[in-house]
Design a protein around this motif. Structure first.
Motif, PDB file in Angstrom:
ATOM      1  N   GLU A  23       4.754  16.059   4.840  1.00  0.00           N
ATOM      2  CA  GLU A  23       4.557  17.357   5.496  1.00  0.00           C
ATOM      3  C   GLU A  23       5.505  18.419   4.971  1.00  0.00           C
ATOM      4  N   THR A  24       6.764  18.058   4.759  1.00  0.00           N
ATOM      5  CA  THR A  24       7.751  19.071   4.369  1.00  0.00           C
ATOM      6  C   THR A  24       8.454  18.754   3.060  1.00  0.00           C
ATOM      7  N   VAL A  65       0.832  -1.201   0.000  1.00  0.00           N
ATOM      8  CA  VAL A  65       0.000   0.000   0.000  1.00  0.00           C
ATOM      9  C   VAL A  65       0.868   1.252   0.000  1.00  0.00           C
ATOM     10  N   ALA A  66       0.409   2.273  -0.721  1.00  0.00           N
ATOM     11  CA  ALA A  66       1.047   3.594  -0.702  1.00  0.00           C
ATOM     12  C   ALA A  66      -0.025   4.628  -0.391  1.00  0.00           C
ATOM     13  N   THR A  67       0.249   5.491   0.560  1.00  0.00           N
ATOM     14  CA  THR A  67      -0.727   6.500   0.977  1.00  0.00           C
ATOM     15  C   THR A  67      -0.244   7.902   0.618  1.00  0.00           C
ATOM     16  N   ALA A  68      -1.154   8.870   0.719  1.00  0.00           N
ATOM     17  CA  ALA A  68      -0.840  10.289   0.482  1.00  0.00           C
ATOM     18  C   ALA A  68      -0.242  10.519  -0.901  1.00  0.00           C
TER      19      ALA A  68
END
Length: 252
Positions: A163-164, A142-145
């Motif tokens: 986030e950064t 699975v890969a998120t975001a």
């Protein structure tokens, strides 16, 4: 390439009634598709268009009110080739674990899925759990975001929005990928799309077997309404600007 998109059907928040005890009543609310899943549908449809011979199947687990012709046509009109749905009141208010388990069973019954594209959350709970628990139930990576996907052979290259920084990863297919809203802007179906949707295959079934939730919800209440002072000040009155500034500073 066979692409599957799990979508959540939920109550339109504009139709939800807040009772005097702050409980929520959605018994008369129309059912709509979670906005985050519309991004997933569009991302899947764009991928299918880029790979000739691909097929997009939408799957959903919802309550009986999801069996609505307008809702189903609205899904199919967005470029989806087929819709498979469980619409049963036994599936109302399922937690992420139970939802993922039922979706996994539905996907197992379809033609082998090369890619499963999820939204990164739902417009009601936004638990961000169904995608990872679905991958676990199917024993897939699975890969998120994910904000961008490209596929070559049996490998998907994904840009992940952290986030950064932006991270680029490669993941072997079949896999589960959840996309952020920036991944694809949902299309607005035209009349031709809506008419064509009526001819596309769709199936709605009852739940053959219940899956118990593992989370117990103690209560769901609307926020407590804060009392307001309703103090009116007039800028033309000497000292009221200072009073306003003092009140603002005290509130911060």
């Amino acid at each position: 390439m066979n692409i599957v998109v799990p979508i959540k059907v939920l109550a339109d928040d504009q139709d939800i009634v807040v009772a005097a005890d702050r409980s929520l009543d959605d018994s008369k609310a129309h059912r709509i598709v979670s906005t985050y899943d519309l991004n997933a549908v569009e991302a899947a449809v764009q991928l299918a268009a880029a790979h000739e011979g691909s097929k997009v199947v939408a799957v959903s687990v919802a309550d009986a009110k999801a069996d609505d012709s307008k809702l189903k046509k609205g899904i199919l009109a967005r470029g989806v080739d087929e819709l498979v749905m469980i619409a049963d009141d036994a599936c109302a208010d399922l937690d992420a674990h139970a939802t993922a388990a039922l979706l996994a069973r539905m996907i197992d019954e379809l033609d082998a899925a090369d890619l499963i594209v999820c939204g990164d959350g739902s417009a009601d709970n936004y638990a961000q759990q169904v995608d990872v628990q679905l991958a676990d139930a199917l024993d897939l990576p699975v890969a998120t975001a994910v904000c961008a996907i490209s596929i070559e052979g049996a490998i998907a290259t994904c840009d992940r929005m952290l986030e950064t920084q932006m991270q680029t990863i490669q993941i072997d297919l079949p896999a589960v990928i959840s996309v952020v809203p920036d991944a694809a802007l949902p299309r607005i179906p035209g009349m031709k799309d809506i008419l064509a949707a009526g001819k596309k295959p769709s199936s709605v079934n009852a739940a053959s077997e219940a899956v118990p939730s593992v989370i117990e919800v103690a209560s769901t209440l609307a926020p407590q309404q804060a009392e307001r002072k309703l103090e009116m000040l007039d800028a033309s009155v000497d000292g009221d600007i200072d009073k306003f500034a003092a009140a603002l500073k005290a509130a911060l």
